[in-house]
Design an enzyme around this catalytic site. Structure first.
Site, PDB file in Angstrom:
ATOM      1  N   ASN A 225      44.312  20.072  59.068  1.00 32.36           N
ATOM      2  CA  ASN A 225      44.410  19.793  60.500  1.00 32.36           C
ATOM      3  C   ASN A 225      44.758  21.058  61.285  1.00 32.36           C
ATOM      4  OD1 ASN A 225      44.606  18.495  62.980  1.00 32.36           O
ATOM      5  ND2 ASN A 225      46.672  17.757  62.632  1.00 32.36           N
ATOM      6  N   THR A 226      45.856  21.703  60.906  1.00 29.86           N
ATOM      7  CA  THR A 226      46.347  22.851  61.674  1.00 29.86           C
ATOM      8  C   THR A 226      45.306  23.960  61.798  1.00 29.86           C
ATOM      9  OG1 THR A 226      48.628  22.391  61.015  1.00 29.86           O
ATOM     10  CG2 THR A 226      48.158  24.590  61.846  1.00 29.86           C
TER      11      THR A 226
ATOM     12  N   GLY B  71      48.899  18.978  54.106  1.00 33.17           N
ATOM     13  CA  GLY B  71      49.268  20.344  54.483  1.00 33.17           C
ATOM     14  C   GLY B  71      48.358  21.382  53.858  1.00 33.17           C
ATOM     15  N   GLY B  72      47.047  21.122  53.871  1.00 36.92           N
ATOM     16  CA  GLY B  72      46.116  22.040  53.222  1.00 36.92           C
ATOM     17  C   GLY B  72      45.937  23.371  53.932  1.00 36.92           C
TER      18      GLY B  72
ATOM     19  N   GLY C  53      51.575  22.082  59.087  1.00 36.21           N
ATOM     20  CA  GLY C  53      51.669  23.239  59.968  1.00 36.21           C
ATOM     21  C   GLY C  53      51.535  24.548  59.211  1.00 36.21           C
TER      22      GLY C  53
ATOM     23  N   ASP D  24      46.092   8.399  59.135  1.00 38.46           N
ATOM     24  CA  ASP D  24      46.894   9.450  58.500  1.00 38.46           C
ATOM     25  C   ASP D  24      48.368   9.247  58.828  1.00 38.46           C
ATOM     26  OD1 ASP D  24      47.438  11.808  57.099  1.00 38.46           O
ATOM     27  OD2 ASP D  24      47.146  13.073  58.857  1.00 38.46           O
ATOM     28  N   HIS D  25      49.198   9.179  57.797  1.00 38.91           N
ATOM     29  CA  HIS D  25      50.645   8.998  57.960  1.00 38.91           C
ATOM     30  C   HIS D  25      50.964   7.789  58.843  1.00 38.91           C
ATOM     31  CE1 HIS D  25      52.085  12.485  55.757  1.00 38.91           C
ATOM     32  NE2 HIS D  25      51.064  13.145  56.262  1.00 38.91           N
TER      33      HIS D  25
ATOM     34  N   ASN E 264      44.095  17.380  52.851  1.00 36.29           N
ATOM     35  CA  ASN E 264      44.147  17.213  54.302  1.00 36.29           C
ATOM     36  C   ASN E 264      44.198  18.556  55.018  1.00 36.29           C
ATOM     37  OD1 ASN E 264      44.644  14.602  53.290  1.00 36.29           O
ATOM     38  ND2 ASN E 264      45.924  14.074  55.031  1.00 36.29           N
TER      39      ASN E 264
END
Length: 287
Positions: free
Chosen positions: A231-232, A208-209, A178, A84-85, A229
């Site tokens: 994550n946060t 940034g989902g 975030g 990722d990135h 995606n």
């Protein structure tokens, strides 16, 4: 067995759903995500940032752990292990480590340099049987020290990158990493539609989902987004569940301090949010 993400995302475009790309940070996270995907019969992408890879002692460790867990847990749904990135150097490290998919984030370079580096990595990745994602425009917020302002991508630049033979494209459309601020203006569907018109049926990626309203998620999927995606939200669920466990004193009851018990509520929290997202994205039963 780990697979490239190409086929699962092409099917997602055709079926008008999206595949969740959930970042992993350790064994608990990986186990929670894999087991949830298996239970829901959904393909899944395990995202690994360079920071998380370093935290887990290196990409070879990550590949070995994920591959072994897929085998030991009897996972039969398609699983892609995806950088990722990634930086230019990070992509090569993951190729050598046995990842099945990489992302080269050249969005911070001038477009000509982004094109040149992406073109090179497409050739190498495809030669090794990996899928590759590229990025145009900046995803707002911070990811492993890379800070973006959330600029929308130029559709013409998106076409230049897409024409290099990448498998899926991340394009900035006002999304951020975030938590989303209260004054966030929402996704730019005008930009998304313009990009879609330029690149056709190539799967698009929404970074940034976390925190994007469900109606905007569904509209983005209708416009060609096939990978989302997250994550946060997993981090928040994990932290909240762990905090509650400790504040209630459960770590002091019996052998509640045992890390297998201490980390269990957080892992359960991750399973909860992953299930919620897979259902929202529409990939249940698509394995």
């Amino acid at each position: 067995m780990l697979v490239p993400a190409t086929e699962m995302l092409q099917k997602a475009v055709e079926g008008h759903y999206a595949v969740g790309a959930f970042n992993i940070n350790n064994l608990e996270w990986t186990k929670a995500i894999l087991s949830t995907a298996q239970e829901l019969s959904s393909p899944v992408i395990l995202g690994v940032s360079e920071g998380a890879g370093k935290y887990m002692t290196g990409f070879k460790t990550v590949t070995a752990m994920v591959s072994a867990m897929v085998d030991e847990m009897g996972i039969t749904v398609p699983v892609a292990l995806h950088l990722d990135h990634g930086t230019y150097d990070g992509c090569y490290k993951c190729i050598r480590a046995g990842f099945s998919s990489i992302m080269f984030d050249g969005s911070h370079y001038p477009i000509d340099e982004n094109v040149a580096k992406t073109k090179e990595l497409v050739t190498v990745a495809h030669k090794m049987g990996l899928s590759i994602e590229a990025e145009v425009g900046a995803i707002g917020g911070e990811e492993d020290g890379v800070i973006g302002m959330g600029e929308c991508a130029d559709p013409d630049e998106c076409k230049r990158i897409a024409d290099l033979g990448i498998d899926f494209l991340a394009a900035g459309i006002g999304n951020i990493h975030g938590k989303y601020p209260a004054n966030w203006q929402g996704l730019s569907f005008e930009t998304l539609a313009a990009i879609k018109a330029k690149i056709g049926d190539m799967p698009l990626v929404l970074h940034g989902g976390t925190g994007i309203p469900a109606d905007q998620i569904k509209k983005a999927i209708d416009l060609g987004v096939a990978k989302i995606n997250v994550n946060t939200e997993c981090q928040l669920y994990f932290a909240d569940a762990t905090r509650k466990y400790i504040e209630e004193g459960k770590d002091q009851q019996g052998k509640g301090y045992d890390p297998r018990k201490l980390l269990a509520p957080g892992a359960a929290g991750i399973k909860e949010i992953v299930k919620e997202k897979i259902e929202l994205f529409g990939s249940v039963g698509k394995a």
